[in-house]
Scaffold this motif. Structure first.
Motif, PDB file in Angstrom:
ATOM      1  N   ARG A 115      43.791  33.002  41.145  1.00 42.73           N
ATOM      2  CA  ARG A 115      42.645  33.143  40.246  1.00 42.73           C
ATOM      3  C   ARG A 115      41.885  31.839  40.078  1.00 42.73           C
ATOM      4  O   ARG A 115      40.671  31.844  39.850  1.00 42.73           O
ATOM      5  CB  ARG A 115      43.103  33.677  38.891  1.00 42.73           C
ATOM      6  CG  ARG A 115      43.576  35.130  38.954  1.00 42.73           C
ATOM      7  CD  ARG A 115      43.786  35.698  37.567  1.00 42.73           C
ATOM      8  NE  ARG A 115      42.569  35.620  36.787  1.00 42.73           N
ATOM      9  CZ  ARG A 115      42.521  35.211  35.528  1.00 42.73           C
ATOM     10  NH1 ARG A 115      43.627  34.820  34.900  1.00 42.73           N
ATOM     11  NH2 ARG A 115      41.370  35.186  34.879  1.00 42.73           N
ATOM     12  N   ARG A 116      42.574  30.705  40.176  1.00 48.94           N
ATOM     13  CA  ARG A 116      41.860  29.427  40.133  1.00 48.94           C
ATOM     14  C   ARG A 116      40.968  29.280  41.363  1.00 48.94           C
ATOM     15  O   ARG A 116      39.848  28.763  41.273  1.00 48.94           O
ATOM     16  CB  ARG A 116      42.854  28.264  40.040  1.00 48.94           C
ATOM     17  CG  ARG A 116      43.443  28.066  38.656  1.00 48.94           C
ATOM     18  CD  ARG A 116      44.174  26.735  38.542  1.00 48.94           C
ATOM     19  NE  ARG A 116      45.365  26.700  39.374  1.00 48.94           N
ATOM     20  CZ  ARG A 116      46.573  27.074  38.964  1.00 48.94           C
ATOM     21  NH1 ARG A 116      46.744  27.534  37.732  1.00 48.94           N
ATOM     22  NH2 ARG A 116      47.613  26.998  39.777  1.00 48.94           N
ATOM     23  N   HIS A 118      39.770  31.815  43.086  1.00 42.08           N
ATOM     24  CA  HIS A 118      38.779  32.894  43.086  1.00 42.08           C
ATOM     25  C   HIS A 118      38.571  33.361  41.643  1.00 42.08           C
ATOM     26  O   HIS A 118      39.111  34.393  41.224  1.00 42.08           O
ATOM     27  CB  HIS A 118      39.253  34.051  43.968  1.00 42.08           C
ATOM     28  CG  HIS A 118      39.676  33.633  45.339  1.00 42.08           C
ATOM     29  ND1 HIS A 118      38.781  33.257  46.321  1.00 42.08           N
ATOM     30  CD2 HIS A 118      40.915  33.510  45.897  1.00 42.08           C
ATOM     31  CE1 HIS A 118      39.433  32.939  47.422  1.00 42.08           C
ATOM     32  NE2 HIS A 118      40.736  33.080  47.199  1.00 42.08           N
ATOM     33  N   PRO A 119      37.803  32.624  40.862  1.00 38.16           N
ATOM     34  CA  PRO A 119      37.705  32.898  39.416  1.00 38.16           C
ATOM     35  C   PRO A 119      37.091  34.256  39.066  1.00 38.16           C
ATOM     36  O   PRO A 119      37.274  34.729  37.943  1.00 38.16           O
ATOM     37  CB  PRO A 119      36.833  31.755  38.902  1.00 38.16           C
ATOM     38  CG  PRO A 119      36.134  31.216  40.102  1.00 38.16           C
ATOM     39  CD  PRO A 119      37.050  31.429  41.252  1.00 38.16           C
ATOM     40  N   ALA A 120      36.397  34.902  39.992  1.00 40.61           N
ATOM     41  CA  ALA A 120      35.811  36.209  39.695  1.00 40.61           C
ATOM     42  C   ALA A 120      36.785  37.354  39.979  1.00 40.61           C
ATOM     43  O   ALA A 120      36.514  38.513  39.637  1.00 40.61           O
ATOM     44  CB  ALA A 120      34.529  36.413  40.501  1.00 40.61           C
ATOM     45  N   ARG A 189      33.227  40.791  33.391  1.00 33.89           N
ATOM     46  CA  ARG A 189      32.765  39.962  34.524  1.00 33.89           C
ATOM     47  C   ARG A 189      31.263  40.084  34.726  1.00 33.89           C
ATOM     48  O   ARG A 189      30.593  39.120  35.139  1.00 33.89           O
ATOM     49  CB  ARG A 189      33.501  40.367  35.795  1.00 33.89           C
ATOM     50  CG  ARG A 189      33.280  39.377  36.936  1.00 33.89           C
ATOM     51  CD  ARG A 189      34.113  39.726  38.151  1.00 33.89           C
ATOM     52  NE  ARG A 189      33.559  40.855  38.894  1.00 33.89           N
ATOM     53  CZ  ARG A 189      34.057  41.294  40.052  1.00 33.89           C
ATOM     54  NH1 ARG A 189      35.141  40.701  40.572  1.00 33.89           N
ATOM     55  NH2 ARG A 189      33.511  42.313  40.674  1.00 33.89           N
ATOM     56  N   SER A 192      30.079  37.518  32.089  1.00 37.43           N
ATOM     57  CA  SER A 192      30.488  36.110  32.193  1.00 37.43           C
ATOM     58  C   SER A 192      30.643  35.608  33.619  1.00 37.43           C
ATOM     59  O   SER A 192      30.684  34.402  33.855  1.00 37.43           O
ATOM     60  CB  SER A 192      31.811  35.908  31.457  1.00 37.43           C
ATOM     61  OG  SER A 192      32.856  36.598  32.134  1.00 37.43           O
ATOM     62  N   GLY A 193      30.793  36.543  34.561  1.00 39.65           N
ATOM     63  CA  GLY A 193      31.051  36.141  35.932  1.00 39.65           C
ATOM     64  C   GLY A 193      32.502  35.803  36.200  1.00 39.65           C
ATOM     65  O   GLY A 193      32.862  35.472  37.334  1.00 39.65           O
ATOM     66  N   LYS A 194      33.340  35.908  35.179  1.00 41.76           N
ATOM     67  CA  LYS A 194      34.751  35.558  35.322  1.00 41.76           C
ATOM     68  C   LYS A 194      35.624  36.806  35.398  1.00 41.76           C
ATOM     69  O   LYS A 194      35.375  37.790  34.719  1.00 41.76           O
ATOM     70  CB  LYS A 194      35.204  34.695  34.144  1.00 41.76           C
ATOM     71  CG  LYS A 194      34.506  33.351  34.067  1.00 41.76           C
ATOM     72  CD  LYS A 194      35.023  32.536  32.893  1.00 41.76           C
ATOM     73  CE  LYS A 194      34.321  31.179  32.815  1.00 41.76           C
ATOM     74  NZ  LYS A 194      34.802  30.378  31.652  1.00 41.76           N
ATOM     75  N   GLY A 195      36.647  36.719  36.227  1.00 46.38           N
ATOM     76  CA  GLY A 195      37.610  37.796  36.334  1.00 46.38           C
ATOM     77  C   GLY A 195      38.651  37.720  35.234  1.00 46.38           C
ATOM     78  O   GLY A 195      38.459  37.032  34.226  1.00 46.38           O
ATOM     79  N   ALA A 196      39.770  38.387  35.432  1.00 47.57           N
ATOM     80  CA  ALA A 196      40.834  38.401  34.427  1.00 47.57           C
ATOM     81  C   ALA A 196      42.128  38.846  35.085  1.00 47.57           C
ATOM     82  O   ALA A 196      42.128  39.354  36.207  1.00 47.57           O
ATOM     83  CB  ALA A 196      40.479  39.357  33.291  1.00 47.57           C
TER      84      ALA A 196
END
Length: 378
Positions: A115-116, A118-120, A189, A192-196
């Motif tokens: 995840r670091r 590929h943050p999405a 996402r 924010s553009g961020k995954g989880a």
């Protein structure tokens, strides 16, 4: 009318086997996502061998859970295959995995590190007993979760051997929670553009299904016992044997109980007895009331019970066998049986603007898409 493939354009990598992760993948595939199923080249998904019956070379259980997917076989211990896996993870919108604890780490794949990089990415873990705690490293299957969450303790009949719910509701429920979590993360996402990282487990799913019995224990200290086809909180709310079969009757409130007693011969005085007027009293007097209803129903056929209760709108239905369910006109009318690979399968239990989402695809042969992925890596 909305599109019946609302998740088109999403790519899901399924590192799963058996039921939980594959069911999550099936839901997403039916909704239009591209689902790439990664399998062991030697064995494939264990569910391929869960038969008979078989359709073509694989068990029908596998077909039921894996329609509309692509199959890629990878040996994680092989450097070239591991490189393909890492590339696909980076290209995917989401990863769903239910492999045994520690297996991915053994081959250098860590969810936090991924995840670091590929943050999405939305990373979904389906475990057995949860991420932490004394049982977190213990492997698990649906029956273990039914046993350990208390479901089996309230299923079946008093003073009889334990009974497992006859379908894999824990596995399939875990797949559903995974999809719910994934879709929630996808909505975030978009903002924010961020995954989880989405995490659930069979044990947590079992506890969720036990919400009402556990709440009753928390409030009163009550330890629920099984009630067969009945329910602890409502009476009458169970199956009764008629002269030619069984009928389920659910008089879920006081007014329905009164109508039930007015409709069925021999229950008029029961309906007028003030001791049975309120559900809270009927629950306490279950042992006295239920035999009276049993006797009344026993004198009638299933069809006669249905006719009498339908006339006063008391909910009821006959208990149907699988073949009767499959061929029932209501099953046909709602269109839940979808076509694929020359067979009919049970589709998703909802529609979008009256359209039932479906991939219309077949379950893939083991490694059916190997060439497409492996040639792309050369």
């Amino acid at each position: 009318m909305t599109n019946s493939a609302p998740l088109r354009g999403l790519t899901i990598l399924e590192l799963g086997h058996s039921v939980a992760a594959p069911y999550a993948g099936l839901i997403l595939a039916e909704l239009g996502a591209r689902v790439i199923k990664v399998e062991n080249p030697a064995t494939g998904d264990y569910a391929r061998g869960w038969g008979p019956p078989f359709h073509k070379e694989d068990a029908t259980a596998f077909h039921a859970l894996n329609r509309g997917k692509e199959s890629l076989t990878l040996d994680f211990a092989d450097a070239a295959d591991a490189a393909i896996l890492k590339r696909l993870i980076g290209e995917a919108d989401a990863v769903i995995q239910n492999l045994r604890p520690g297996l991915l780490a053994k081959f250098g794949i860590d969810a936090d590190e991924v995840r670091r990089e590929h943050p999405a990415l939305i990373w979904c873990d389906i475990g057995a007993f949860g991420k932490t705690g004394p049982l977190s490293r213990k492997p698990g299957y649906d029956p273990l979760a039914q046993a350990s969450s208390g479901i089996m303790s309230v299923t079946g009949e008093v003073d009889r051997p334990p009974v497992r719910v006859g379908v894999s509701l824990i596995d399939m429920g875990s797949g559903m929670w995974t999809v719910i979590g994934l879709l929630a993360a996808l909505c975030e996402r978009l903002r924010s553009g961020k995954g989880a990282q989405v995490a659930t487990s069979l044990f947590e799913t079992g506890l969720a299904w036990m919400t009402i019995p556990l709440a009753a224990h928390a409030v009163s200290g009550e330890v629920r016992k099984p009630h067969g086809s009945g329910l602890a909180e409502i009476v009458p709310y169970q199956a009764f044997e008629a002269s030619d079969g069984w009928v389920m009757i659910t008089a879920g409130n006081d007014k329905l109980f009164t109508k039930l007693c007015q409709a069925l011969p021999g229950l008029k005085e029961v309906g007028e007895d003030p001791r049975f007027a309120l559900n809270r009293d009927r629950v306490i007097l279950r042992h006295e009331l239920v035999p009276k209803i049993e006797e009344a129903v026993r004198q009638l056929t299933v069809a006669e019970v249905g006719t009498l209760l339908d006339a006063v709108q008391v909910p009821n239905c006959p208990l149907l066998r699988i073949d009767e369910v499959w061929n029932h006109p209501q099953t046909e009318a709602i269109g839940i049986l979808t076509e694929g690979d020359g067979q009919k399968w049970v589709g998703l239990p909802f529609t979008l603007d009256d359209v039932r989402p479906t991939s219309g695809g077949a379950a893939p042969r083991l490694g059916a898409h190997d060439n497409m992925f492996k040639q792309a890596s050369q």
